[in-house]
Write a protein that holds these residues in place. Structure first.
Motif, PDB file in Angstrom:
ATOM      1  N   SER A  75     -14.142  72.658  26.058  1.00  0.00           N
ATOM      2  CA  SER A  75     -15.097  72.027  25.143  1.00  0.00           C
ATOM      3  C   SER A  75     -15.032  70.515  25.279  1.00  0.00           C
ATOM      4  O   SER A  75     -14.069  69.953  25.811  1.00  0.00           O
ATOM      5  CB  SER A  75     -14.768  72.415  23.697  1.00  0.00           C
ATOM      6  N   ARG A  76     -16.059  69.854  24.764  1.00  0.00           N
ATOM      7  CA  ARG A  76     -16.110  68.394  24.778  1.00  0.00           C
ATOM      8  C   ARG A  76     -14.904  67.813  24.042  1.00  0.00           C
ATOM      9  O   ARG A  76     -14.255  66.875  24.513  1.00  0.00           O
ATOM     10  CB  ARG A  76     -17.411  67.914  24.133  1.00  0.00           C
ATOM     11  N   ALA A  77     -14.567  68.390  22.891  1.00  0.00           N
ATOM     12  CA  ALA A  77     -13.430  67.899  22.112  1.00  0.00           C
ATOM     13  C   ALA A  77     -12.121  68.064  22.881  1.00  0.00           C
ATOM     14  O   ALA A  77     -11.267  67.171  22.878  1.00  0.00           O
ATOM     15  CB  ALA A  77     -13.350  68.631  20.779  1.00  0.00           C
ATOM     16  N   GLN A  78     -11.950  69.192  23.539  1.00  0.00           N
ATOM     17  CA  GLN A  78     -10.733  69.412  24.318  1.00  0.00           C
ATOM     18  C   GLN A  78     -10.645  68.417  25.479  1.00  0.00           C
ATOM     19  O   GLN A  78      -9.580  67.880  25.764  1.00  0.00           O
ATOM     20  CB  GLN A  78     -10.695  70.840  24.848  1.00  0.00           C
ATOM     21  N   ILE A  79     -11.770  68.162  26.133  1.00  0.00           N
ATOM     22  CA  ILE A  79     -11.796  67.189  27.226  1.00  0.00           C
ATOM     23  C   ILE A  79     -11.380  65.819  26.704  1.00  0.00           C
ATOM     24  O   ILE A  79     -10.580  65.117  27.329  1.00  0.00           O
ATOM     25  CB  ILE A  79     -13.193  67.126  27.887  1.00  0.00           C
ATOM     26  N   GLU A  80     -11.904  65.413  25.546  1.00  0.00           N
ATOM     27  CA  GLU A  80     -11.547  64.110  24.961  1.00  0.00           C
ATOM     28  C   GLU A  80     -10.045  64.024  24.689  1.00  0.00           C
ATOM     29  O   GLU A  80      -9.420  63.007  24.981  1.00  0.00           O
ATOM     30  CB  GLU A  80     -12.322  63.868  23.661  1.00  0.00           C
ATOM     31  N   ARG A  81      -9.454  65.090  24.122  1.00  0.00           N
ATOM     32  CA  ARG A  81      -8.023  65.084  23.837  1.00  0.00           C
ATOM     33  C   ARG A  81      -7.205  64.980  25.130  1.00  0.00           C
ATOM     34  O   ARG A  81      -6.232  64.231  25.204  1.00  0.00           O
ATOM     35  CB  ARG A  81      -7.615  66.350  23.076  1.00  0.00           C
ATOM     36  N   LEU A  82      -7.621  65.729  26.145  1.00  0.00           N
ATOM     37  CA  LEU A  82      -6.883  65.722  27.409  1.00  0.00           C
ATOM     38  C   LEU A  82      -7.004  64.376  28.127  1.00  0.00           C
ATOM     39  O   LEU A  82      -6.039  63.909  28.736  1.00  0.00           O
ATOM     40  CB  LEU A  82      -7.373  66.865  28.299  1.00  0.00           C
ATOM     41  N   ILE A  83      -8.174  63.749  28.045  1.00  0.00           N
ATOM     42  CA  ILE A  83      -8.334  62.417  28.640  1.00  0.00           C
ATOM     43  C   ILE A  83      -7.451  61.418  27.899  1.00  0.00           C
ATOM     44  O   ILE A  83      -6.813  60.558  28.519  1.00  0.00           O
ATOM     45  CB  ILE A  83      -9.813  61.975  28.650  1.00  0.00           C
ATOM     46  N   GLY A  84      -7.387  61.519  26.576  1.00  0.00           N
ATOM     47  CA  GLY A  84      -6.509  60.648  25.795  1.00  0.00           C
ATOM     48  C   GLY A  84      -5.055  60.803  26.209  1.00  0.00           C
ATOM     49  O   GLY A  84      -4.323  59.816  26.365  1.00  0.00           O
ATOM     50  N   ARG A  85      -4.630  62.036  26.422  1.00  0.00           N
ATOM     51  CA  ARG A  85      -3.262  62.294  26.879  1.00  0.00           C
ATOM     52  C   ARG A  85      -3.055  61.703  28.274  1.00  0.00           C
ATOM     53  O   ARG A  85      -2.027  61.093  28.550  1.00  0.00           O
ATOM     54  CB  ARG A  85      -2.982  63.798  26.912  1.00  0.00           C
ATOM     55  N   TRP A  86      -4.056  61.873  29.139  1.00  0.00           N
ATOM     56  CA  TRP A  86      -3.948  61.340  30.497  1.00  0.00           C
ATOM     57  C   TRP A  86      -3.817  59.812  30.482  1.00  0.00           C
ATOM     58  O   TRP A  86      -3.036  59.243  31.241  1.00  0.00           O
ATOM     59  CB  TRP A  86      -5.161  61.768  31.325  1.00  0.00           C
ATOM     60  N   LYS A  87      -4.566  59.158  29.619  1.00  0.00           N
ATOM     61  CA  LYS A  87      -4.486  57.696  29.529  1.00  0.00           C
ATOM     62  C   LYS A  87      -3.084  57.230  29.132  1.00  0.00           C
ATOM     63  O   LYS A  87      -2.591  56.224  29.632  1.00  0.00           O
ATOM     64  CB  LYS A  87      -5.491  57.164  28.504  1.00  0.00           C
ATOM     65  N   LYS A  88      -2.437  57.956  28.223  1.00  0.00           N
ATOM     66  CA  LYS A  88      -1.112  57.568  27.746  1.00  0.00           C
ATOM     67  C   LYS A  88      -0.001  57.926  28.741  1.00  0.00           C
ATOM     68  O   LYS A  88       0.887  57.125  29.001  1.00  0.00           O
ATOM     69  CB  LYS A  88      -0.803  58.259  26.423  1.00  0.00           C
ATOM     70  N   GLU A  89      -0.060  59.145  29.281  1.00  0.00           N
ATOM     71  CA  GLU A  89       1.048  59.670  30.059  1.00  0.00           C
ATOM     72  C   GLU A  89       0.776  59.774  31.560  1.00  0.00           C
ATOM     73  O   GLU A  89       1.659  60.096  32.328  1.00  0.00           O
ATOM     74  CB  GLU A  89       1.431  61.061  29.548  1.00  0.00           C
ATOM     75  N   ARG A  90      -0.472  59.532  31.957  1.00  0.00           N
ATOM     76  CA  ARG A  90      -0.908  59.690  33.359  1.00  0.00           C
ATOM     77  C   ARG A  90      -0.733  61.123  33.859  1.00  0.00           C
ATOM     78  O   ARG A  90      -0.559  61.370  35.032  1.00  0.00           O
ATOM     79  CB  ARG A  90      -0.179  58.735  34.289  1.00  0.00           C
ATOM     80  N   LYS A  91      -0.746  62.050  32.934  1.00  0.00           N
ATOM     81  CA  LYS A  91      -0.823  63.462  33.285  1.00  0.00           C
ATOM     82  C   LYS A  91      -1.526  64.196  32.164  1.00  0.00           C
ATOM     83  O   LYS A  91      -1.549  63.738  31.031  1.00  0.00           O
ATOM     84  CB  LYS A  91       0.561  64.063  33.543  1.00  0.00           C
ATOM     85  N   VAL A  92      -2.140  65.320  32.512  1.00  0.00           N
ATOM     86  CA  VAL A  92      -2.881  66.094  31.510  1.00  0.00           C
ATOM     87  C   VAL A  92      -1.997  67.204  31.008  1.00  0.00           C
ATOM     88  O   VAL A  92      -1.137  67.690  31.647  1.00  0.00           O
ATOM     89  CB  VAL A  92      -4.175  66.647  32.095  1.00  0.00           C
TER      90      VAL A  92
END
Length: 92
Positions: A75-92
Motif C-alpha cells: 500500500s501507499r502507506a506501507q511504502i511511505e513507512r519503508l522509505i522512511g526507514r530506508w532514509k534513516k537506516e539505509r535498509k528497508v
C-alpha cells in the motif's frame, strides 16, 4: 525500452524514473501480484539507492513511490513507512 520487452525482477530494479513512469502508464502486470517480504524489501532498497531517491524532485519521488507500490503490491502507506526507514537506516 519497455515496448515488447519481457520484464523480470532484475529489470524492475534497474529502471530509471522516466522508464518507471512509462511502466506505470502502460498498466503492465507483473507475474506475481504481491512479492514476499524477502523479495520486496531488498528490491525496494536497490531501487531507492539506484535512483538516488533523496536527490529527486517531488514529482520524481512520487513516480518512484507509485512504482514501488505497483511492483511490490504494498500500500501507499506501507511504502511511505519503508522509505522512511530506508532514509534513516539505509535498509528497508
Amino acid at each position: 525500452m519497455l515496448r515488447g520487452m519481457k520484464i523480470n525482477m532484475r529489470d524492475l530494479e534497474r529502471l530509471n524514473v522516466a522508464e518507471m513512469e512509462k511502466y506505470l502508464e502502460s498498466n503492465r502486470k507483473i507475474e506475481s501480484s504481491r512479492m514476499t517480504v524477502s523479495e520486496a524489501y531488498p528490491a525496494m532498497g536497490k531501487i531507492l539507492m539506484n535512483n538516488r531517491y533523496e536527490k529527486r524532485t517531488k514529482e520524481e519521488k512520487g513516480v518512484i513511490r507509485r512504482y514501488l507500490a505497483k511492483v511490490t503490491g504494498r500500500s501507499r502507506a506501507q511504502i511511505e513507512r519503508l522509505i522512511g526507514r530506508w532514509k534513516k537506516e539505509r535498509k528497508v
